[in-house]
Design a protein around this motif. Structure first.
Motif, PDB file in Angstrom:
ATOM      1  N   ALA A  33      42.298  88.344  22.138  1.00  0.00           N
ATOM      2  CA  ALA A  33      43.802  89.260  22.693  1.00  0.00           C
ATOM      3  C   ALA A  33      44.533  89.158  21.345  1.00  0.00           C
ATOM      4  O   ALA A  33      45.211  90.030  20.924  1.00  0.00           O
ATOM      5  CB  ALA A  33      44.307  88.611  23.749  1.00  0.00           C
ATOM      6  N   GLY A  34      44.794  87.954  20.655  1.00  0.00           N
ATOM      7  CA  GLY A  34      45.412  87.915  19.510  1.00  0.00           C
ATOM      8  C   GLY A  34      44.722  88.697  18.444  1.00  0.00           C
ATOM      9  O   GLY A  34      45.538  89.309  17.422  1.00  0.00           O
ATOM     10  N   VAL A  51      45.133  85.987  29.983  1.00  0.00           N
ATOM     11  CA  VAL A  51      43.976  85.143  29.891  1.00  0.00           C
ATOM     12  C   VAL A  51      43.882  83.845  30.469  1.00  0.00           C
ATOM     13  O   VAL A  51      45.058  83.498  31.045  1.00  0.00           O
ATOM     14  CB  VAL A  51      43.617  85.130  28.075  1.00  0.00           C
ATOM     15  CG1 VAL A  51      43.665  86.471  27.727  1.00  0.00           C
ATOM     16  CG2 VAL A  51      44.627  84.246  27.515  1.00  0.00           C
ATOM     17  N   SER A  52      42.699  83.496  30.664  1.00  0.00           N
ATOM     18  CA  SER A  52      42.653  82.072  31.234  1.00  0.00           C
ATOM     19  C   SER A  52      42.183  81.019  30.247  1.00  0.00           C
ATOM     20  O   SER A  52      42.226  79.775  30.710  1.00  0.00           O
ATOM     21  CB  SER A  52      41.771  82.231  32.395  1.00  0.00           C
ATOM     22  OG  SER A  52      40.668  82.762  32.139  1.00  0.00           O
ATOM     23  N   VAL A  54      51.491  76.782  25.330  1.00  0.00           N
ATOM     24  CA  VAL A  54      50.094  77.578  25.552  1.00  0.00           C
ATOM     25  C   VAL A  54      49.971  78.444  26.901  1.00  0.00           C
ATOM     26  O   VAL A  54      49.249  79.436  26.815  1.00  0.00           O
ATOM     27  CB  VAL A  54      48.985  76.574  25.512  1.00  0.00           C
ATOM     28  CG1 VAL A  54      47.589  76.864  25.798  1.00  0.00           C
ATOM     29  CG2 VAL A  54      49.191  75.881  24.156  1.00  0.00           C
ATOM     30  N   ALA A  55      50.567  77.612  28.076  1.00  0.00           N
ATOM     31  CA  ALA A  55      50.355  78.302  29.190  1.00  0.00           C
ATOM     32  C   ALA A  55      51.180  79.856  29.263  1.00  0.00           C
ATOM     33  O   ALA A  55      50.826  80.719  29.665  1.00  0.00           O
ATOM     34  CB  ALA A  55      51.078  77.455  30.193  1.00  0.00           C
ATOM     35  N   ARG A  56      52.327  79.640  28.273  1.00  0.00           N
ATOM     36  CA  ARG A  56      53.124  80.917  28.352  1.00  0.00           C
ATOM     37  C   ARG A  56      52.162  81.986  27.543  1.00  0.00           C
ATOM     38  O   ARG A  56      52.322  83.319  27.721  1.00  0.00           O
ATOM     39  CB  ARG A  56      54.325  80.755  27.738  1.00  0.00           C
ATOM     40  CG  ARG A  56      55.539  80.112  28.628  1.00  0.00           C
ATOM     41  CD  ARG A  56      56.690  79.954  27.573  1.00  0.00           C
ATOM     42  NE  ARG A  56      57.683  79.221  28.489  1.00  0.00           N
ATOM     43  CZ  ARG A  56      58.919  78.679  27.909  1.00  0.00           C
ATOM     44  NH1 ARG A  56      59.299  78.946  26.733  1.00  0.00           N
ATOM     45  NH2 ARG A  56      59.557  77.978  28.873  1.00  0.00           N
ATOM     46  N   VAL A  57      51.612  81.715  26.595  1.00  0.00           N
ATOM     47  CA  VAL A  57      50.679  82.484  25.948  1.00  0.00           C
ATOM     48  C   VAL A  57      49.939  83.280  26.773  1.00  0.00           C
ATOM     49  O   VAL A  57      49.516  84.315  26.623  1.00  0.00           O
ATOM     50  CB  VAL A  57      50.371  81.744  24.382  1.00  0.00           C
ATOM     51  CG1 VAL A  57      49.216  82.679  23.766  1.00  0.00           C
ATOM     52  CG2 VAL A  57      51.404  81.502  23.522  1.00  0.00           C
TER      53      VAL A  57
END
Length: 222
Positions: free
Chosen positions: A202-203, A193-194, A184-187
């Motif tokens: 974004a997706g 995004v945060s 999740v952090a990598r995505v």
């Protein structure tokens, strides 16, 4: 008396061909020596009449005009090739440049621009003339490349879109909680995004998740 520029017109629209005929008839230095509406006849026609310039539509009823342009360029290095197009998209323009056509002209361009393209192609077949080329280069230079997600990261984004929590994502993907949290952090990092809502938007822009899926997930996150 100077030699006239001999051109062949390849365009699937009869009105366009007749329009060019009418346009050229008023020019002392240009004449049409052949025309066809089919890409399949273009190469043979050029071989037969040996024009100085081919005016070619990018979209033909039976062929890709850009493919025909490439074949003509491969066969006749000195042939002037003018692409007359209704599609002025940057990718089409750059494909024309890569192929080695002489001029790229919009069908909505002023008459003077069409004639200028023909005359340019007749004397400088190896150089590229296109209105708006500088702006297209500027847009390409300023374009930000879309982030590339790995298959696993894309899967995580889809699961986020389904409203799953990090523990639930770990269970669905058969990985540990810490591994799911890392994904999740990598995505988030790749998308710049945060939080989940920003990631879903974004997706959606990237086409990784569907609009209805993002909409449902966003509502549940509020």
């Amino acid at each position: 008396m100077t030699n006239r520029i001999r051109i062949v017109v390849v365009d699937g629209h009869t009105l366009t061909r007749f329009g060019l005929l009418g346009l050229v008839s008023g020019q002392a230095d240009i004449e049409i020596v052949g025309d066809t509406g089919l890409g399949a006849e273009a190469v043979e026609l050029v071989e037969s009449v040996k024009p100085d310039v081919v005016v070619l539509d990018t979209v033909l009823p039976d062929a890709d005009g850009l493919r025909i342009a490439r074949e003509l360029r491969d066969r006749y290095a000195g042939l002037g090739i003018v692409l007359l197009t209704s599609n002025g998209a940057d990718d089409t323009l750059f494909r024309a440049l890569e192929i080695g056509v002489s001029a790229f002209v919009s069908k909505t361009a002023p008459i003077a621009e069409v004639l200028a393209g023909i005359r340019h192609a007749a004397v400088a077949s190896g150089s590229f003339l296109a209105s708006g080329l500088g702006q297209a280069y500027a847009r390409r230079k300023s374009a930000v490349p879309a982030p590339v997600l790995s298959p696993r990261e894309a899967e995580v984004l889809v699961l986020l879109g389904q409203g799953l929590s990090v523990p639930a994502i770990a269970g669905r993907m058969f990985v540990s909680h810490s591994t799911a949290k890392t994904y999740v952090a990598r995505v988030y990092e790749k998308l710049g995004v945060s939080n989940r809502a920003q990631a879903l938007m974004a997706g959606l822009r990237l086409g990784v998740i569907r609009k209805e899926l993002a909409s449902t997930a966003l509502k549940s996150a509020q």
